[in-house]
Design a protein around this motif. Structure first.
Motif, PDB file in Angstrom:
ATOM      1  N   PRO A 142      -4.274   2.267   9.120  1.00 44.75           N
ATOM      2  CA  PRO A 142      -3.750   3.443   8.397  1.00 44.75           C
ATOM      3  C   PRO A 142      -2.436   3.094   7.702  1.00 44.75           C
ATOM      4  N   GLN A 143      -2.253   3.604   6.511  1.00 45.87           N
ATOM      5  CA  GLN A 143      -1.056   3.310   5.724  1.00 45.87           C
ATOM      6  C   GLN A 143      -0.395   4.604   5.267  1.00 45.87           C
ATOM      7  N   ALA A 176      -2.337 -11.688   5.995  1.00 49.19           N
ATOM      8  CA  ALA A 176      -1.645 -10.573   6.640  1.00 49.19           C
ATOM      9  C   ALA A 176      -1.968  -9.259   5.938  1.00 49.19           C
ATOM     10  N   LEU A 177      -2.046  -9.288   4.603  1.00 45.65           N
ATOM     11  CA  LEU A 177      -2.374  -8.078   3.850  1.00 45.65           C
ATOM     12  C   LEU A 177      -3.787  -7.595   4.158  1.00 45.65           C
ATOM     13  N   PHE A 221       0.832  -1.206   0.000  1.00 50.33           N
ATOM     14  CA  PHE A 221       0.000   0.000   0.000  1.00 50.33           C
ATOM     15  C   PHE A 221       0.868   1.259   0.000  1.00 50.33           C
ATOM     16  N   GLU A 222       1.946   1.234   0.763  1.00 47.44           N
ATOM     17  CA  GLU A 222       2.830   2.398   0.860  1.00 47.44           C
ATOM     18  C   GLU A 222       3.494   2.718  -0.473  1.00 47.44           C
ATOM     19  N   ILE A 223       3.833   1.695  -1.231  1.00 46.64           N
ATOM     20  CA  ILE A 223       4.563   1.895  -2.482  1.00 46.64           C
ATOM     21  C   ILE A 223       3.612   2.123  -3.656  1.00 46.64           C
ATOM     22  N   GLY A 224       2.311   1.999  -3.406  1.00 45.26           N
ATOM     23  CA  GLY A 224       1.328   2.263  -4.457  1.00 45.26           C
ATOM     24  C   GLY A 224       0.816   1.030  -5.159  1.00 45.26           C
ATOM     25  N   TYR A 225       1.032  -0.162  -4.572  1.00 47.29           N
ATOM     26  CA  TYR A 225       0.616  -1.402  -5.220  1.00 47.29           C
ATOM     27  C   TYR A 225      -0.679  -1.982  -4.662  1.00 47.29           C
ATOM     28  N   GLY A 226      -1.333  -1.276  -3.753  1.00 43.13           N
ATOM     29  CA  GLY A 226      -2.581  -1.781  -3.203  1.00 43.13           C
ATOM     30  C   GLY A 226      -3.620  -2.046  -4.279  1.00 43.13           C
TER      31      GLY A 226
END
Length: 453
Positions: free
Chosen positions: A322-323, A314-315, A295-300
């Motif tokens: 919050p991310q 886990a995901l 999510f942080e890197i934009g792959y969510g």
């Protein structure tokens, strides 16, 4: 006998110590640095067309066999339900705890044959699981020219810029098919049928294409000759290394392979040469503090919850928390100039800021603060001629993601590590302004809207 990552970590007294003081070059692009100058070469992919040689710096892993797709589906967060030959996508893998291992371009070449292309991090992860798991697959690995002996198996070129399509229409003897980002097509150049994908690393229209190494000079010369009327420029490794900052792709977040399920066995399998190095002002003795979520890197947006894969549960739990979000940071010109000016003043200067790319470790992790509190990490930074700005790609707490928000980036290490690219220096603070990612309007408003996964 090849030293393993586990042996290296034990020998150096811990994973953070090993990566902080790794005696390796930060990033190796075994391609000519400049053909003209990196500023003009950066401008070419915005104003005309640039030819980039990708034959040498990436790893190809050819995965073959009846279980190849099942292996990739078991490891990738992506949707594979409609994945068919002559398609490509960005493959993303996480560990059992849901933290990012890495990403690469995955090309479905033909039935039971795939090519996974990119940095070695997620490629290693896939090969390890394929070898140890119950999969009927074989692997052929073509590593980068920095470590491989002899020529590559394939050439790989990319053309990008507003004139890229006109160039390929001229040089190809068959029509250029219309397709979206990551869509596959074919060219015919000098009698050779050449597979290609629609791809543009700097947010501009582009194509990536490949073929047998024996055809390297033939195809390259044909592209150069046809490109004269379109103001084609050859782009060297200096310009190429900054393309990701324009398009907002984080090239090498630290892989989450050092703790968690299976990692003890994995580190015994992984060669020590692929451990890499950590650089930057963020410092922690806990390696998990360096991990990233998709999510942080934009792959969510790539996660397909309708199939089972390593890290899925886990995901799911992460997705409810919050991310941090990916943003661009525009460095303050006065503070950047002051850091550079310190080289000419008495006393210990700031860490040298290399142009056009400032990264001095494989995994760059610089601290971002607001009022002295850490609110994020800067991963990669470089100068963008087309924007006349020095820009980072960063992940920050959601409350600080609004464009125009002022933050402080801490530049330099303390204590100073023993990496070859690190000289004696002092930490400095550089003000920065939050901006969208991608920073380029074209990349954000046109290129991204046409993307498919």
């Amino acid at each position: 006998m090849t030293q393993s990552a586990a042996d290296l970590i034990a020998e150096t007294g811990g994973v953070v110590t090993a990566l902080r003081n790794a005696q390796a070059a930060p990033t190796v692009f075994p391609v000519q640095p400049e053909f003209t100058n990196w500023r003009s070469e950066q401008k070419a992919w915005r104003e005309s067309v640039a030819l980039l040689d990708q034959s040498h710096h990436m790893t190809d892993l050819f995965i073959k066999g009846p279980d190849a797709l099942r292996l990739l589906s078991d490891l990738g967060i992506n949707n594979f339900s409609n994945f068919k030959p002559k398609m490509a996508k960005q493959f993303v893998g996480v560990n059992h705890e849901g933290f990012l291992v890495g990403d690469a371009v995955l090309v479905y070449l033909e039935e039971e044959l795939f090519d996974l292309i990119g940095w070695h991090m997620v490629i290693d992860w896939v090969q390890f699981h394929g070898e140890k798991g119950d999969y009927d697959v074989t692997f052929e690995r073509d590593a980068s020219s920095a470590v491989r002996k002899g020529d590559p198996l394939q050439y790989r070129f990319e053309v990008q810029g507003p004139n890229a399509e006109k160039l390929m229409e001229k040089v190809s003897s068959i029509p250029v098919e219309k397709t979206k980002f990551f869509g596959m097509l074919e060219f015919e150049i000098e009698g050779r049928r050449i597979p290609a994908i629609r791809h543009g690393m700097a947010g501009q229209p582009g194509f990536e294409f490949w073929g047998p190494w024996a055809d390297y000079d033939l195809i390259r010369n044909a592209i150069i000759e046809a490109g004269e009327e379109f103001e084609l420029k050859l782009a060297g490794s200096l310009a190429y290394s900054t393309a990701n900052v324009e398009s907002a792709w984080v090239p090498s977040p630290l892989p989450a392979i050092y703790t968690g399920e299976e990692t003890e066995e994995y580190l015994k399998w992984l060669p020590a040469s692929r451990v890499g190095s950590i650089a930057g002002s963020f410092a922690s003795e806990n390696i998990e503090d360096y991990y990233n979520t998709p999510f942080e890197i934009g792959y969510g947006r790539l996660i397909d919850w309708d199939h089972d894969f390593i890290g899925k549960e886990a995901l799911k739990k992460m997705s409810e928390q919050p991310q941090r979000k990916k943003v661009s940071l525009v460095w303050n010109a006065e503070d950047l100039s002051a850091a550079q000016r310190s080289l000419y003043e008495e006393g210990t200067p700031a860490k040298y800021i290399n142009f056009p790319k400032a990264r001095y470790g494989l995994y760059q992790v610089d601290r971002i603060e607001v009022d002295g509190k850490i609110v994020g990490i800067s991963h990669d930074a470089g100068y963008l001629t087309n924007e006349q700005a020095f820009v980072s790609l960063a992940t920050v707490d959601e409350e600080f993601t609004e464009p125009g928000t002022e933050v402080v980036l801490v530049w330099g290490e303390s204590p100073v590590s023993t990496k070859p690219a690190v000289e004696d220096h002092r930490q400095v603070q550089i003000r920065a302004t939050v901006a969208p990612a991608p920073y380029s309007n074209f990349a954000r408003e046109t290129y991204r809207k046409n993307a498919t996964v």
